[in-house]
Write an enzyme that holds these catalytic residues in place. Sequence first.
Site, PDB file in Angstrom:
ATOM      1  N   LYS A   5      -8.893   5.748 -18.968  1.00 53.29           N
ATOM      2  CA  LYS A   5      -9.258   6.231 -20.296  1.00 53.29           C
ATOM      3  C   LYS A   5      -8.080   6.103 -21.267  1.00 53.29           C
ATOM      4  O   LYS A   5      -7.547   5.024 -21.446  1.00 53.29           O
ATOM      5  CB  LYS A   5      -9.802   7.651 -20.170  1.00 53.29           C
ATOM      6  CG  LYS A   5     -10.876   7.801 -19.068  1.00 53.29           C
ATOM      7  CD  LYS A   5     -12.058   6.925 -19.343  1.00 53.29           C
ATOM      8  CE  LYS A   5     -13.202   6.933 -18.355  1.00 53.29           C
ATOM      9  NZ  LYS A   5     -13.008   7.220 -16.970  1.00 53.29           N
ATOM     10  N   ASP A  62      -7.839  18.444 -14.534  1.00 54.74           N
ATOM     11  CA  ASP A  62      -8.113  17.054 -14.916  1.00 54.74           C
ATOM     12  C   ASP A  62      -7.808  16.951 -16.412  1.00 54.74           C
ATOM     13  O   ASP A  62      -8.515  17.518 -17.243  1.00 54.74           O
ATOM     14  CB  ASP A  62      -9.577  16.723 -14.603  1.00 54.74           C
ATOM     15  CG  ASP A  62      -9.926  15.273 -14.912  1.00 54.74           C
ATOM     16  OD1 ASP A  62      -9.318  14.693 -15.842  1.00 54.74           O
ATOM     17  OD2 ASP A  62     -10.827  14.726 -14.262  1.00 54.74           O
ATOM     18  N   TYR A  74     -16.965  15.725 -15.199  1.00 49.54           N
ATOM     19  CA  TYR A  74     -17.499  14.360 -15.136  1.00 49.54           C
ATOM     20  C   TYR A  74     -18.536  14.293 -14.001  1.00 49.54           C
ATOM     21  O   TYR A  74     -18.306  14.851 -12.917  1.00 49.54           O
ATOM     22  CB  TYR A  74     -16.342  13.379 -14.904  1.00 49.54           C
ATOM     23  CG  TYR A  74     -16.808  11.998 -14.535  1.00 49.54           C
ATOM     24  CD1 TYR A  74     -17.673  11.292 -15.362  1.00 49.54           C
ATOM     25  CD2 TYR A  74     -16.407  11.394 -13.337  1.00 49.54           C
ATOM     26  CE1 TYR A  74     -18.133  10.027 -15.013  1.00 49.54           C
ATOM     27  CE2 TYR A  74     -16.845  10.134 -12.990  1.00 49.54           C
ATOM     28  CZ  TYR A  74     -17.711   9.457 -13.831  1.00 49.54           C
ATOM     29  OH  TYR A  74     -18.170   8.216 -13.476  1.00 49.54           O
ATOM     30  N   ARG A 109       0.852  -1.213   0.000  1.00 55.36           N
ATOM     31  CA  ARG A 109       0.000   0.000   0.000  1.00 55.36           C
ATOM     32  C   ARG A 109       0.875   1.245   0.000  1.00 55.36           C
ATOM     33  O   ARG A 109       0.571   2.236  -0.654  1.00 55.36           O
ATOM     34  CB  ARG A 109      -0.947  -0.008   1.213  1.00 55.36           C
ATOM     35  CG  ARG A 109      -1.658   1.320   1.412  1.00 55.36           C
ATOM     36  CD  ARG A 109      -2.887   1.260   2.307  1.00 55.36           C
ATOM     37  NE  ARG A 109      -2.695   0.468   3.498  1.00 55.36           N
ATOM     38  CZ  ARG A 109      -1.971   0.830   4.583  1.00 55.36           C
ATOM     39  NH1 ARG A 109      -1.371   2.001   4.613  1.00 55.36           N
ATOM     40  NH2 ARG A 109      -1.846   0.027   5.619  1.00 55.36           N
TER      41      ARG A 109
HETATM   42  O1  P1T Z   1     -14.016   6.329 -13.645  1.00 57.62           O
HETATM   43  P1  P1T Z   1     -12.799   6.792 -12.887  1.00 57.62           P
HETATM   44  O2  P1T Z   1     -11.544   6.088 -13.274  1.00 57.62           O
HETATM   45  O3  P1T Z   1     -13.042   6.829 -11.414  1.00 57.62           O
HETATM   46  O4  P1T Z   1     -12.525   8.319 -13.356  1.00 57.62           O
HETATM   47  C1  P1T Z   1     -13.367   9.375 -13.050  1.00 57.62           C
HETATM   48  C2  P1T Z   1     -13.225  10.451 -14.099  1.00 57.62           C
HETATM   49  C3  P1T Z   1     -12.459  11.574 -13.801  1.00 57.62           C
HETATM   50  N1  P1T Z   1     -12.287  12.568 -14.701  1.00 57.62           N
HETATM   51  C4  P1T Z   1     -12.847  12.497 -15.923  1.00 57.62           C
HETATM   52  C5  P1T Z   1     -12.639  13.620 -16.885  1.00 57.62           C
HETATM   53  C6  P1T Z   1     -13.606  11.387 -16.295  1.00 57.62           C
HETATM   54  O5  P1T Z   1     -14.131  11.356 -17.524  1.00 57.62           O
HETATM   55  C7  P1T Z   1     -13.811  10.335 -15.359  1.00 57.62           C
HETATM   56  C8  P1T Z   1     -14.638   9.136 -15.685  1.00 57.62           C
HETATM   57  N2  P1T Z   1     -15.482   9.312 -16.784  1.00 57.62           N
HETATM   58  C9  P1T Z   1     -16.335   8.378 -17.304  1.00 57.62           C
HETATM   59  C10 P1T Z   1     -16.470   7.142 -16.806  1.00 57.62           C
HETATM   60  C11 P1T Z   1     -17.094   8.811 -18.475  1.00 57.62           C
HETATM   61  O6  P1T Z   1     -17.656   7.968 -19.198  1.00 57.62           O
HETATM   62  O7  P1T Z   1     -17.141  10.033 -18.721  1.00 57.62           O
END
Ligand code: P1T
Length: 388
Positions: free
Chosen positions: A204, A179, A107, A55
């Site tokens: 992503k 972000d 998001y 961790r």
């Molecule tokens: O899904 P996660 O890995 O927890 O990420 C969150 C997140 C943070 N910032 C942006 C710009 C994002 O697009 C996302 C997650 N977005 C999607 C799952 C979506 O389909 O837009």
Amino acid sequence: METENEQQRWAMDTLAIHAGQEPDPHSGAVMMPIVLSSTFAQESPGQHKGFEYSRSGNPTRQALECCLAALEGASHGFTFASGSAASTTLVHTLSPGDHVLCGDDVYGGTFRLFDKVMAPMKIETTFLDMQDASRVADAMRPETRMIWMETPTNPLLKIFDIARVASIAKDASIPLVVDNTFATPMLQRPLDLGATAVVHSTTKYLNGHSDAVGGAILTSDEALAERVGFLQNAIGAVPSPFDCYLVLRGLKTLGARMRNHVVSATDLAKRLEAHPAIERVIYPGLSSHPGHELASRQMTGFGGMITAIVRGGLEPARQMLEKLSVFYCAESLGGVESLAEHPAIMTHASVPPEQRAALGISDGLVRLSVGLEDVEDLWRDLDAALAN
Ligand code: P1T
């Protein structure tokens, strides 16, 4: 790659393949081993080879953190079990009574984090459209302790001026968090433009193959890095070594993938703009986009995401999403496969309907993540799905 100084001389495509990684000293393996061990032997209490407990630190995760830091031009990298875990850890640097200025289009899960998790903990957030950067300066309060933005935003692909907002943040001695999930460091490097920290959903484009969920924070701010490092271990929302390996592997092709995503998205955005079933196309690469000129300065490519408003609202949009076959109707983005989704029902359902309406996330709005399939196949798929 021997030292940080040497790494600074390498171009992005080279960093994506080599930063933080060297052939395994025992076997010569050129790929980073997946070190699954949860704990590490110590020669004497407190005397160890840099790792104690997975961790707190893990060799596979460390390689990924170094690679991501190199790509964003940061001196420190931290990875997490999801993008949301990265965001949550970063907002835990704040204290009750603090105020956050956040871009109005983020998001849905990020909106929910500020609105439903941080607000009850007495951290208030003001969401505002930062396309006019002077609005950010006007919205600052004595207790504002962080500015947070996505650019391009999810799902409206608004472009905010990172350098201008960074200078407002700097004047107030508070961090600007960007972000960078939609652009990736291949197309935009927020730290070079003055941002304090970058967050990513590595789920992503960085991973790129829709087979791992993860997140990251990158910064060169020593005090912030120290606090985030403490919180990463104390909160413990860390990624598994296997997921780190997958993202590390995905990163190797990031440059090649992003160039291809941009070419295909530009082509499809232009064709969609001329399609009679489409009311409006939002893509930063189109001259019709209000942020086109800023995006041309701030980014080295306009990204692989397209937002389109289908004429006639929900039913035609729903029919389009049902008829697509090369594009899958699914949440998420940034993978090799093309995805299409309906933000109002899917990714942004946690944004209240009145706020979605005010933002322009209408019922006819669909979001496309343009993948790496043949662009003519993608066009045929879209054209057929839009036919009535
Ligand atoms: O899904 P996660 O890995 O927890 O990420 C969150 C997140 C943070 N910032 C942006 C710009 C994002 O697009 C996302 C997650 N977005 C999607 C799952 C979506 O389909 O837009």
